[in-house]
Design an enzyme around this catalytic site. Structure first.
Site, mmCIF file in Angstrom:
data_model
loop_
_atom_site.group_PDB
_atom_site.id
_atom_site.type_symbol
_atom_site.label_atom_id
_atom_site.label_comp_id
_atom_site.label_asym_id
_atom_site.label_seq_id
_atom_site.Cartn_x
_atom_site.Cartn_y
_atom_site.Cartn_z
ATOM 1 N N THR A 1 0.878 -1.253 0.166
ATOM 2 C CA THR A 1 -0.109 0.021 -0.081
ATOM 3 C C THR A 1 0.913 1.275 0.187
ATOM 4 O OG1 THR A 1 -1.892 -1.016 1.067
ATOM 5 C CG2 THR A 1 -1.839 1.236 1.293
ATOM 6 N N PHE B 1 1.241 5.267 0.776
ATOM 7 C CA PHE B 1 0.668 6.087 1.438
ATOM 8 C C PHE B 1 1.179 7.730 1.320
ATOM 9 C CE2 PHE B 1 -1.796 3.768 5.118
ATOM 10 C CZ PHE B 1 -0.992 2.402 4.588
HETATM 11 O O1 LIG Z 1 -7.347 -0.812 7.860
HETATM 12 C C1 LIG Z 1 -6.375 -0.439 8.106
HETATM 13 O O2 LIG Z 1 -5.491 -0.896 8.936
HETATM 14 C C2 LIG Z 1 -5.801 0.750 7.373
HETATM 15 O O3 LIG Z 1 -4.747 1.079 7.528
HETATM 16 C C3 LIG Z 1 -6.430 1.170 6.047
HETATM 17 C C4 LIG Z 1 -6.029 0.183 4.560
HETATM 18 C C5 LIG Z 1 -6.627 1.027 3.280
HETATM 19 O O4 LIG Z 1 -7.333 1.983 3.560
HETATM 20 O O5 LIG Z 1 -6.210 0.764 2.223
HETATM 21 C C6 LIG Z 1 -4.526 0.524 4.603
HETATM 22 C C7 LIG Z 1 -3.601 -0.513 4.200
HETATM 23 C C8 LIG Z 1 -4.321 -1.660 3.512
HETATM 24 O O6 LIG Z 1 -4.259 -1.844 2.381
HETATM 25 C C9 LIG Z 1 -5.751 -2.052 4.297
HETATM 26 C C10 LIG Z 1 -6.434 -1.136 4.750
#
Ligand SMILES: O=C(O)C(=O)C[C@]1(C(=O)O)C=C[C@@H](O)C=C1
Length: 398
Positions: free
Chosen positions: A282, A284
């Site tokens: 992911t 950010f």
């Molecule tokens: O729910 C979490 O733990 C988050 O940090 C959110 C979140 C997102 O929004 O994509 C962040 C990383 C992962 O891809 C899954 C969920």
């Protein structure tokens, strides 16, 4: 034990329990509660909730203070009030100079950087905040909007929010919010996301009928969850799902969350690395009130958003301004232009959807080539905004 700790926290902190998102399938009261990790003394237990909560708290004067367990159960809003009053009484603030201290772990007065993230303790976003600013004060926020607002209102110094995932794709809400707010992108963090299937002690995989998690996390584990025949239920964040399962001592439901969430909320890990691909990353964005001075000393990325006139080849032309100058595009995303979602053609015979285009390219705004490309694009774009020029994150680790 974790559930008992949660119950105690909830009793003393009922005012901090945040509201349930009406779109969620779960029919329970708390979507996020303050949870004290007995193993960590690093963070205070507070969560930033929506601005309406802030107003309520201001009017009834209720603040934070020590919970019955003696911990700093501080409501961030209570801390923020004196700051806002101070700002109200002060002469208008002069524009702050551009800052290049975006990666520093302390702000100008030497205190730790306060970084807002969406979710509660144990969420992947918290890990991303800590990767961006090791030793920061990570501040949980109820929703993405709240994190944006927290930076704008000087409650925190930065926000770290997910923008795209290698399996699930873009997080559209944050694209929309980038435009609605006037924050600047000052950095990016790539985090390897390794999901676990969690359940209460004594519960086995065969006992589970359903699984709770953030919709992105559920999508990233599609194959495993289908194979196990589990019904998916969406909640605000992965750690919130773990907390919910632990607090309600659920026997038929598990959570998809991190191994950190398992230890914070006292759950067992039934399966590890359940995402559809081991390379699950992911990305950010790090957001701040001021932009940084773009450099050329390392690889920089620039993020822009623009809209175009309707017509044949206009999108092709807009992307050609980068190709002509050998500038590499790393991401393109289109979103509906909300205030003006439909556009009539010249002869009114047809109506088209109208779009905003978000483009990331590999160049710094300090680079003449990039400036020329944007000047060229500006000749025919109906709207153009630079969201930020920031160092690319080449490392993907947890
Ligand atoms: O729910 C979490 O733990 C988050 O940090 C959110 C979140 C997102 O929004 O994509 C962040 C990383 C992962 O891809 C899954 C969920």
């Amino acid at each position: 034990m974790a559930a008992a700790a949660a119950a105690a926290s909830i009793n003393t902190l009922s005012h901090q329990i945040t509201t349930v998102n009406p779109n969620h399938k779960i029919n329970s009261k708390p979507s996020a509660v303050i949870f004290h990790n007995p193993h960590s003394k690093r963070r205070r237990n507070f969560i930033i909730s929506s601005s309406s909560d802030h107003k309520n708290n201001q009017s009834n004067g209720f603040g934070g203070g020590k919970g019955s367990n003696g911990n700093d159960n501080i409501n961030i809003n209570a801390k923020a009030i004196p700051l806002l009053r101070f700002l109200d009484d002060s002469p208008p603030l002069l524009p702050r100079p551009l800052s290049s201290s975006y990666l520093s772990n302390s702000v100008s007065d030497g205190s730790r950087v306060r970084v807002a993230y969406q979710g509660i303790r144990g969420a992947y976003s918290e890990s991303a905040a800590e990767k961006a600013y090791p030793n920061c004060e990570a501040v949980p926020c109820e929703q993405f909007d709240t994190a944006f607002e927290a930076v704008e209102r000087w409650l925190v110094d930065r926000a770290v929010l997910p923008i795209e995932n290698s399996l699930g794709g873009s997080i559209h809400r944050n694209y929309d919010l980038l435009l609605r707010h006037r924050l600047h992108i000052v950095g990016e963090v790539k985090l390897a996301v390794r999901h676990c299937l969690l359940a209460n002690p004594g519960v086995k995989v065969e006992d589970l009928n359903r699984v709770l998690s953030h919709p992105q996390a559920l999508a990233q584990c599609e194959n495993t969850l289908t194979r196990l025949g589990l019904v998916r239920e969406a909640v605000d964040d992965t750690a919130g799902a773990a907390m919910h399962v632990a607090f309600h001592k659920l026997k038929d439901a598990g959570a998809v969350a991190s191994s950190d969430a398992a230890s914070i909320y006292g759950l067992n890990i039934l399966a590890q690395d359940i995402q559809d691909d081991s390379d699950n990353v992911t990305r950010f964005l790090i957001l701040a009130r001021e932009p940084i001075i773009p450099g050329t000393d390392r690889v920089f990325k620039t993020s822009i958003v623009f809209s175009l006139e309707e017509g044949p080849g206009v999108l092709f032309k807009s992307l050609a301004v980068f190709a002509l100058r050998k500038i590499n595009l790393t991401k393109i995303e289109s979103r509906p232009l909300r205030k003006q979602p439909l556009r009539a053609s010249d002869d009114n015979s047809n109506r088209y959807f109208d779009y905003l285009f978000y483009v990331d390219f590999e160049a710094s705004m300090a680079d003449q080539n990039a400036q020329n490309a944007l000047r060229h694009l500006n000749e025919f774009a109906t709207f153009l905004r630079v969201l930020g020029s920031y160092p690319a994150d080449a490392r993907t680790d947890t």
